[in-house]
Every structure is written in structure tokens, then in C-alpha cells.
Design a protein around this motif. Structure first.
Motif, PDB file in Angstrom:
ATOM      1  N   SER A 365      63.908 -16.572 -33.349  1.00 33.62           N
ATOM      2  CA  SER A 365      63.871 -16.651 -31.884  1.00 33.62           C
ATOM      3  C   SER A 365      64.863 -15.646 -31.319  1.00 33.62           C
ATOM      4  O   SER A 365      65.829 -15.262 -31.973  1.00 33.62           O
ATOM      5  CB  SER A 365      64.213 -18.062 -31.392  1.00 33.62           C
ATOM      6  OG  SER A 365      65.573 -18.372 -31.664  1.00 33.62           O
ATOM      7  N   GLU A 366      64.597 -15.229 -30.095  1.00 37.53           N
ATOM      8  CA  GLU A 366      65.445 -14.226 -29.446  1.00 37.53           C
ATOM      9  C   GLU A 366      65.448 -14.468 -27.942  1.00 37.53           C
ATOM     10  O   GLU A 366      64.390 -14.546 -27.317  1.00 37.53           O
ATOM     11  CB  GLU A 366      64.919 -12.828 -29.757  1.00 37.53           C
ATOM     12  CG  GLU A 366      65.663 -11.708 -29.064  1.00 37.53           C
ATOM     13  CD  GLU A 366      65.102 -10.334 -29.414  1.00 37.53           C
ATOM     14  OE1 GLU A 366      65.495  -9.351 -28.765  1.00 37.53           O
ATOM     15  OE2 GLU A 366      64.259 -10.242 -30.338  1.00 37.53           O
ATOM     16  N   GLU A 367      66.630 -14.629 -27.378  1.00 35.99           N
ATOM     17  CA  GLU A 367      66.768 -14.788 -25.935  1.00 35.99           C
ATOM     18  C   GLU A 367      67.985 -13.998 -25.486  1.00 35.99           C
ATOM     19  O   GLU A 367      69.105 -14.340 -25.810  1.00 35.99           O
ATOM     20  CB  GLU A 367      66.926 -16.264 -25.565  1.00 35.99           C
ATOM     21  CG  GLU A 367      66.960 -16.481 -24.053  1.00 35.99           C
ATOM     22  CD  GLU A 367      67.023 -17.962 -23.705  1.00 35.99           C
ATOM     23  OE1 GLU A 367      67.324 -18.269 -22.538  1.00 35.99           O
ATOM     24  OE2 GLU A 367      66.784 -18.797 -24.585  1.00 35.99           O
ATOM     25  N   GLU A 368      67.702 -12.890 -24.780  1.00 35.27           N
ATOM     26  CA  GLU A 368      68.731 -11.937 -24.399  1.00 35.27           C
ATOM     27  C   GLU A 368      69.467 -11.473 -25.664  1.00 35.27           C
ATOM     28  O   GLU A 368      68.863 -10.857 -26.528  1.00 35.27           O
ATOM     29  CB  GLU A 368      69.679 -12.548 -23.353  1.00 35.27           C
ATOM     30  CG  GLU A 368      68.973 -12.825 -22.026  1.00 35.27           C
ATOM     31  CD  GLU A 368      69.902 -13.332 -20.958  1.00 35.27           C
ATOM     32  OE1 GLU A 368      71.052 -13.698 -21.278  1.00 35.27           O
ATOM     33  OE2 GLU A 368      69.480 -13.357 -19.779  1.00 35.27           O
ATOM     34  N   LEU A 369      70.724 -11.771 -25.833  1.00 34.29           N
ATOM     35  CA  LEU A 369      71.456 -11.311 -27.016  1.00 34.29           C
ATOM     36  C   LEU A 369      71.828 -12.456 -27.955  1.00 34.29           C
ATOM     37  O   LEU A 369      72.785 -12.375 -28.717  1.00 34.29           O
ATOM     38  CB  LEU A 369      72.718 -10.552 -26.583  1.00 34.29           C
ATOM     39  CG  LEU A 369      72.469  -9.231 -25.840  1.00 34.29           C
ATOM     40  CD1 LEU A 369      73.791  -8.608 -25.387  1.00 34.29           C
ATOM     41  CD2 LEU A 369      71.698  -8.249 -26.713  1.00 34.29           C
ATOM     42  N   ILE A 370      71.029 -13.531 -27.908  1.00 32.46           N
ATOM     43  CA  ILE A 370      71.231 -14.686 -28.784  1.00 32.46           C
ATOM     44  C   ILE A 370      69.993 -14.855 -29.666  1.00 32.46           C
ATOM     45  O   ILE A 370      68.867 -14.924 -29.167  1.00 32.46           O
ATOM     46  CB  ILE A 370      71.506 -15.966 -27.977  1.00 32.46           C
ATOM     47  CG1 ILE A 370      72.761 -15.784 -27.102  1.00 32.46           C
ATOM     48  CG2 ILE A 370      71.686 -17.158 -28.910  1.00 32.46           C
ATOM     49  CD1 ILE A 370      73.054 -16.957 -26.199  1.00 32.46           C
ATOM     50  N   PHE A 371      70.206 -14.926 -30.980  1.00 37.53           N
ATOM     51  CA  PHE A 371      69.110 -14.989 -31.938  1.00 37.53           C
ATOM     52  C   PHE A 371      69.319 -16.172 -32.882  1.00 37.53           C
ATOM     53  O   PHE A 371      70.447 -16.632 -33.082  1.00 37.53           O
ATOM     54  CB  PHE A 371      69.064 -13.721 -32.808  1.00 37.53           C
ATOM     55  CG  PHE A 371      68.914 -12.436 -32.046  1.00 37.53           C
ATOM     56  CD1 PHE A 371      67.693 -11.785 -32.011  1.00 37.53           C
ATOM     57  CD2 PHE A 371      69.990 -11.868 -31.377  1.00 37.53           C
ATOM     58  CE1 PHE A 371      67.541 -10.584 -31.333  1.00 37.53           C
ATOM     59  CE2 PHE A 371      69.850 -10.678 -30.696  1.00 37.53           C
ATOM     60  CZ  PHE A 371      68.626 -10.030 -30.668  1.00 37.53           C
ATOM     61  N   THR A 372      68.213 -16.657 -33.450  1.00 38.71           N
ATOM     62  CA  THR A 372      68.293 -17.505 -34.642  1.00 38.71           C
ATOM     63  C   THR A 372      67.610 -16.749 -35.765  1.00 38.71           C
ATOM     64  O   THR A 372      66.511 -16.215 -35.585  1.00 38.71           O
ATOM     65  CB  THR A 372      67.618 -18.875 -34.434  1.00 38.71           C
ATOM     66  OG1 THR A 372      66.253 -18.696 -34.068  1.00 38.71           O
ATOM     67  CG2 THR A 372      68.347 -19.671 -33.363  1.00 38.71           C
TER      68      THR A 372
END
Length: 455
Positions: A365-372
Motif C-alpha cells: 500500500s502507498e499513501e503519500e510518503l507512507i508505505f507498507t
């Protein structure tokens, strides 16, 4: 899907004097790419172009464009004055009724270069400097005690002043005043560095630039401007001068060019793989090939400052395969068109032997500059010596590279079971709040060692 247009910056080489660009063959023809040369020293007789490259001199920039001017011839003989020529030199000392009043120096080809004026006490109080067309380009008023300039006027061909400098007793600049064509004050500055910054900032406001330089002093000035202006890109070419700590400076650079393959590998070893580091030999053909790549890459460079990795889950999928899932958060910013250009992977390193292995990291997953991210790591690939196994998540994102340990916020996420791999006992542990793999000899390996010793 909307396409974001990526604009490329103008390329310019910034140097104190044009000779620096000439010496290292930095120009439009030799680089096979349109560029400009920006110079900061006062070069009144310097050309406006060199090898199809526009030369933007700081003083000429503030002077402004001038109409074509007729050449003025200055004769050696002057009415009412007598003179003495220095032996075998185009230097003349003039007298009026026995009083020494001025000194004139000509070029080897006969153009007037300098006039110094003297008072009744034979003290120099004024100097005029002439360009090759015979016009005064520089006027200096001298300190009568030290014989050094106190005020320096830079003149247009029509005699109007576009810049004046005042000097302190130690020779450093006290004040700089810039005037427009109507003698209005444009700016007041207080050092040579302020003047260079003011000039370069005016260029930056006119266009997006990639400013390359090979001089440490200029690099320091340009670095401060790159922080202030997001539309400016910064590059350094190692020639006679080298960056002392490139691994510390690489975060400020959009392009770093080194002429030695050994130097390139030494830097990459300390900084990790980055797209803003280039090895370019001094061969002109090689330079022609690298400029297009450099210019195309620069707009994608980001301003990422840090990467934090937090463990979400860890489990053994087999005796030697470790599955990890983590949350990854970047600090900083990226241009919109750079989204998705990252490459992430896991790395294992045997602390004692130095053996390394890498494994793909899947972005879930990716949201702005935060990933899993997740992935499976084969621990046995680095089990060649008894040692702690260090574990990292690595990210290559254009000009940025990060290698971070996996931080543990909840110890319950770590499996307590001990794995047996080819005679090694392997466990996951929390070391300084980060996940590591600890190894020990298993019973079978200890037994084999004892048997070997007995034999």
C-alpha cells in the motif's frame, strides 16, 4: 490518466573567470548540449560568447546592453606635456612644467589600458582603466596614505556609473551600490558574496537553471541559493578541486560528476546507489553522452531527508525463510512526477564476514510518503560465520538512498521460536530497538567440531 509535463532546466556552468570553462572544455560544442557560461569576475574585454555558448558576465549583466561604439585612439604624444618611456615597455610617465602628473600604460598592440593621476605630493589619487575600444570602464579613487582604492566606479561607455564599491582600510568591501540607466539605485549590498548571490538569484528568477561549478567557494554560495529557490538545481564537477566530504554533500547535489572510476566507486560505497552521481572521463565524446542523461534526470530529483521503518509482522515460513511486513515512512518531499519511481529491497548482512544478500520488497500500500512493504528473506544465504545478522530495508529513489534497520515498537511481534539451519541455531532478537538475527552453533555442528579436533 493525466500526464504531468516534466520541464528540463537550462544548463549553465558558473565560474569566477571564463578561463576555467576554457581550461576544462565546458561549452556547447564540446558538450554537444546548449548551455551558458556564467562568470563573476570583472572582465571588460571578455567575449559575449565562446564556442556557441552565451557568456553571462555579472558586471556586463548590470551594465546592460550598449550600442555599437566607435573605437577611440589614444595617442602617446599629448599637447603641453613631456614624457619619459620606460625602457622596452609601453609605459609612459608624463610631466607638466616639471611636475609628475600621470602614468599611462598601453597594451602590446597599442591600446591604452591604464592612466594613474598624481597630485603635487606625487600621491596617486585616481586611476582610469580602459577597454580595448578606448573607453573608460573603471574609475578608482585612491587612499592617499595606503595607495589602495577607497571607491571603485564601474562605468558604461557613455560615462554613467552602473555600480560603485567602497572599500575598508583592510581592502575588504564595505558597500556596493547598483544603479540603473537613469541613475536610480537598484540595490545596496555589503559584500562580494552578497553581490554574487544577488546576481545569481536574478538569473534564477528569470529561468529554471541547473548551475554546475567546479569551484568550492562558488559551490558554497550556490548551495545556499538552492535551499532558497526550489527552481534551481545544483551540480559540482570535480576537476582541480574536490569535495572534502561528498557523502555529506550528496543530499544537496542534483548532479555530482567525478573524472575517476575509482573515485566513483569509493563514493557509491559510502552513499549507496544514486542517480545523481556520474563518472565522466575527460574525453569529450564521453561528456557528450552523459549530458542528455543528466538533464533528463534532474527534474525527478527529490528532497527526501530520512526513512523510518517499523515492524508490523515477523514470522518463520520455513526453517530459513523469514517473512517480514513493515510500515515505511519517508520525511521530505518529492516532485509530483516522481511518484512511483522508488525501488525497495531487503538486505541481510553477516556482521563478521561482511557477506550480504538482497531480496525483493513488495509494496502492498502507498499513501503519500507512507508505505507498507513485505518480503521473504532467506537467512541461510549469509550464514557463513557465527555472527549477528543485520537486517535492513533499502530504498533507491532517484537521487536518494536509504538503508534503515527495522524498528520494533512491540516485542510481541517477534517469534520466540528457535530455528535450526544446517547446524546453526537462529533466533530473532531486539537489539537497540531494532530487529536482528542472532546465530549460535547447534548440537550437530558442535559435535562435528569435537570429532574433527580428536582426529
Amino acid at each position: 490518466m493525466m500526464t504531468i509535463k516534466v520541464s528540463t532546466p537550462k544548463l549553465a556552468f558558473v565560474c569566477q573567470e571564463l578561463n576555467a570553462a576554457k581550461k576544462f572544455s565546458i561549452n556547447t560544442i564540446d558538450w554537444n548540449y546548449p548551455m551558458e557560461i556564467v562568470t563573476l569576475h570583472h572582465e571588460p574585454n571578455g567575449p559575449s560568447s565562446f564556442k556557441d555558448t552565451a557568456v553571462i558576465n555579472m558586471y556586463s549583466y548590470f551594465k546592460g546592453s550598449e550600442p555599437q561604439k566607435d573605437k577611440i585612439k589614444h595617442p602617446i604624444e599629448q599637447e603641453g606635456l613631456t614624457y619619459i618611456q620606460e625602457p622596452n615597455k609601453p609605459i609612459y610617465r608624463y610631466y607638466n612644467n616639471g611636475r609628475y602628473i600621470k602614468y599611462q600604460r598601453f597594451t602590446a598592440s597599442g591600446e591604452l589600458a591604464v592612466i594613474d593621476y598624481f597630485n603635487e605630493s606625487r600621491q596617486r589619487f585616481k586611476r582610469e582603466e580602459y577597454d580595448l575600444s578606448g573607453y573608460v570602464h573603471s574609475l578608482m579613487y585612491m587612499d592617499l596614505d595606503t595607495n589602495k582604492p577607497k571607491q571603485h566606479l564601474y562605468l558604461r561607455a557613455d560615462g554613467t556609473c552602473y555600480m560603485t564599491k567602497w572599500y575598508k582600510n583592510d581592502g575588504t568591501t564595505e558597500k556596493i551600490v547598483i544603479f540603473d540607466e537613469k541613475e536610480n539605485i537598484v540595490s545596496v549590498l555589503y559584500s562580494e558574496n552578497e553581490l554574487a548571490r544577488y546576481f545569481l538569484s536574478r538569473l534564477i528568477k528569470e529561468a529554471d537553471y541547473l548551475f554546475m561549478t567546479s569551484e568550492i567557494e562558488l559551490y558554497t554560495t550556490l548551495k545556499t541559493l538552492s535551499v532558497e529557490y526550489s527552481s534551481m538545481y545544483l551540480g559540482f564537477i570535480e576537476t582541480n578541486e574536490m569535495l572534502e566530504n561528498p557523502e555529506k554533500e550528496i543530499g544537496h547535489l542534483d548532479a555530482f560528476v567525478v573524472p575517476s572510476l575509482k573515485r566513483y566507486h569509493d563514493i557509491i560505497k559510502n552513499t549507496g546507489p544514486r542517480t545523481n552521481i556520474y563518472y565522466v572521463s575527460e574525453e569529450p565524446f564521453t561528456r557528450k553522452r552523459f549530458v542528455d542523461k543528466l538533464i533528463d534526470q534532474v527534474p525527478f530529483n527529490n528532497q527526501l531527508k530520512d526513512m523510518n521503518v517499523e515492524l508490523l509482522m515477523a514470522e518463520w515460513q520455513s526453517k530459513s525463510d523469514l517473512y517480514l511486513s513493515s510500515k515505511v515512512e519517508f520525511k521530505g518531499c518529492i516532485p509530483p512526477h516522481s511518484v512511483g519511481r522508488h525501488k525497495m529491497y531487503w538486505k541481510l548482512k553477516n556482521k563478521k564476514s561482511g557477506t550480504e544478500s538482497t531480496f525483493n520488497a513488495k509494496v502492498n500500500s502507498e499513501e503519500e510518503l507512507i508505505f507498507t512493504v513485505s518480503g521473504t528473506l532467506r537467512i541461510h544465504s549469509v550464514l557463513d560465520q557465527l555472527s549477528t545478522i543485520e537486517l535492513y530495508l533499502c530504498s533507491e529513489w532517484d537521487n536518494s538512498f536509504f538503508a534503515s534497520g527495522v524498528r520494533i515498537t512491540d516485542s510481541k511481534e517477534i517469534p520466540l521460536s528457535e530455528q535450526s539451519i544446517s547446524g546453526w541455531q537462529v533466533t530473532l532478537e531486539k537489539e537497540n530497538n531494532y530487529l536482528s538475527v542472532q546465530t549460535a552453533e547447534g548440537f550437530r555442528r558442535k559435535l562435528m567440531k569435537r570429532l574433527f579436533v580428536k582426529k
